[in-house]
Scaffold this motif. Structure first.
Motif, PDB file in Angstrom:
ATOM      1  N   GLY A 154     -86.380-102.496 -57.655  1.00  0.00           N
ATOM      2  CA  GLY A 154     -85.829-102.004 -56.902  1.00  0.00           C
ATOM      3  C   GLY A 154     -85.885-101.134 -56.108  1.00  0.00           C
ATOM      4  N   ILE A 155     -87.139-100.565 -56.275  1.00  0.00           N
ATOM      5  CA  ILE A 155     -87.733 -99.117 -55.081  1.00  0.00           C
ATOM      6  C   ILE A 155     -87.453-100.197 -54.123  1.00  0.00           C
ATOM      7  N   GLY A 156     -87.838-101.261 -53.511  1.00  0.00           N
ATOM      8  CA  GLY A 156     -87.574-102.025 -52.768  1.00  0.00           C
ATOM      9  C   GLY A 156     -85.948-102.261 -52.353  1.00  0.00           C
ATOM     10  N   LEU A 157     -85.411-102.510 -53.137  1.00  0.00           N
ATOM     11  CA  LEU A 157     -83.763-102.500 -53.005  1.00  0.00           C
ATOM     12  C   LEU A 157     -83.769-100.947 -52.532  1.00  0.00           C
ATOM     13  N   VAL A 158     -83.691 -99.847 -52.889  1.00  0.00           N
ATOM     14  CA  VAL A 158     -83.385 -98.757 -52.707  1.00  0.00           C
ATOM     15  C   VAL A 158     -83.858 -98.192 -51.514  1.00  0.00           C
ATOM     16  N   THR A 159     -85.142 -98.640 -51.309  1.00  0.00           N
ATOM     17  CA  THR A 159     -85.139 -98.230 -49.697  1.00  0.00           C
ATOM     18  C   THR A 159     -84.845 -99.454 -48.314  1.00  0.00           C
ATOM     19  N   TYR A 160     -84.623-100.678 -49.012  1.00  0.00           N
ATOM     20  CA  TYR A 160     -83.576-101.521 -48.401  1.00  0.00           C
ATOM     21  C   TYR A 160     -82.556-100.701 -47.987  1.00  0.00           C
ATOM     22  N   ALA A 161     -81.043-100.355 -48.490  1.00  0.00           N
ATOM     23  CA  ALA A 161     -80.194-100.116 -48.682  1.00  0.00           C
ATOM     24  C   ALA A 161     -80.051 -98.040 -49.115  1.00  0.00           C
ATOM     25  N   SER A 162     -81.063 -97.943 -48.664  1.00  0.00           N
ATOM     26  CA  SER A 162     -80.647 -96.389 -48.707  1.00  0.00           C
ATOM     27  C   SER A 162     -79.750 -95.274 -49.027  1.00  0.00           C
TER      28      SER A 162
END
Lengths: 67, 307
Positions: A17-25
């Motif tokens: 999820g953190i990776g996804l949040v970083t990606y999608a911002s």
């Protein structure tokens, strides 16, 4: 041990999820929260499904043995 | 260990499956761009990187009316100065030539009497499908603020009007447009949103439907918008098979997202003035996911919180 496994999977989901949040911002806190919740939920669901799928044959085998 | 990797793979696959609607939507939306890429690589176009087809350039939007434009006074008293159109027999040709490489992207709030702004090299329109309701007025204002933040007003650039590629925010009356232009972005947006020019917007959407194929028409119908629309060449507005440069802002929820979208729009139309896209303005997967999360985050988390 079961709960430890769920915890590990939950942690793994949060990392994804953190990776996804970083990606999608996402711009909003709600957006960030939603992505984290989705990843957490999916990881726990996946763990549950996996646990159910792997445990069931063993149980059936045990039932057969008892029978 | 082996079991861990298998379960990890299942988790990742499940996540991908869950997000696949976003992926599919993004790919569907821009599939026509991909087609255009292939055409361009096979010899068309002059340097575009994605989704562009050749044929014409920015030219005037519409071919009737609009012989003047108001330039608001600096005093902000609501009065404006009338500017004459360029002295040329064939504005389309002149505009297309001047717009090839020298144009600057600008913005303007425009009332019905200022339409179409033919003395600009070209124009696009920010087309909503309805006026705002109290429940979604904040979104309208956010998009307007992003629009104002990303694109310079036509009075802020030192290039002639016929070298400006103007993106129009339609309003219902000319005096509202003059007042909104004379005020700062935030307060101007309040006026521009409350007096949004729905008639102009709906006419543009109707013209777009005439030119788009069934899938794109469905997109226009199903999505909430707004859409940024421009025609190539502009006098084909309303004609079938006209090429339409378009951008979908349906996923935009915040002013920051709107600003990013309009920044991309500005950069694109300035960089590719001699080219035209027949497809949706490209969006990235990260934008799609981020916009989706922003749009539904509050509602879903609130729903979960209630339970």
């Amino acid at each position: 041990m079961e709960w430890l496994s769920y915890g590990a999977w939950g942690a793994f989901g949060l990392l994804v999820g953190i990776g996804l949040v970083t990606y999608a911002s996402p711009d909003t806190r709600a957006g960030v929260g939603l992505l984290l919740v989705i990843c957490l939920a999916l990881s726990l669901i996946a763990r549950g499904v996996w646990g159910w799928a792997t445990a069931r044959p063993e149980k059936e085998q045990a039932d057969k043995d008892e029978g | 260990m082996r079991q861990f990797f298998i379960t990890a793979a299942i988790g990742v696959l499940t996540s991908v499956a869950f997000l696949s609607p976003c992926l599919a939507q993004s790919q569907d939306t821009y599939s026509r761009d991909d087609d255009e890429d292939e055409e361009e690589e096979s010899g068309g176009g002059g340097g575009g990187s994605s989704g562009y087809s050749t044929g014409g350039g920015w030219s005037t939007y519409g071919d009737t009316g609009g012989d003047y434009i108001f330039v608001p006074d600096s005093s902000g008293n609501g009065r404006g100065v009338v500017i004459s159109p360029p002295q040329t027999a064939d504005r389309d040709v002149a505009s297309a030539q001047s717009g090839a490489g020298e144009g600057r992207a600008t913005r303007i709030f425009a009332g019905p009497g200022m339409f179409p702004p033919e003395h600009f090299a070209a124009y696009a329109i920010v087309a909503f499908k309805s006026r705002p309701l109290p429940s979604d007025r904040d979104r309208f204002v956010s998009i307007c603020q992003g629009y104002v933040a990303a694109i310079l007003a036509y009075t802020e650039v030192e290039v002639p009007l016929d070298q400006q590629l103007v993106t129009v925010w339609p309003v219902s009356h000319d005096y509202v447009a003059v007042a909104a232009m004379s005020e700062s972005g935030l307060t101007g947006c309040d006026k521009a949103v409350d007096e949004y020019g729905l008639a102009t917007s709906l006419a543009a959407l109707e013209d777009a439907r005439a030119a788009l194929d069934a899938d794109d028409i469905e997109t226009l119908q199903d999505r909430r918008g707004p859409f940024v629309l421009a025609w190539s060449p502009t006098h084909q507005k309303g004609a079938q098979d006209a090429l339409i440069l378009r951008m979908d802002l349906s996923g935009v929820e915040t002013a920051i997202q709107a600003r990013e979208k309009f920044e991309a729009w500005r950069d694109e139309i300035e960089a590719k003035q001699d080219l035209w896209i027949d497809g949706w303005k490209e969006d990235t997967l990260s934008d799609t996911i981020g916009n989706w999360a922003d749009r539904w985050g509050n509602e879903i988390l609130s729903f979960l919180g209630k339970d």
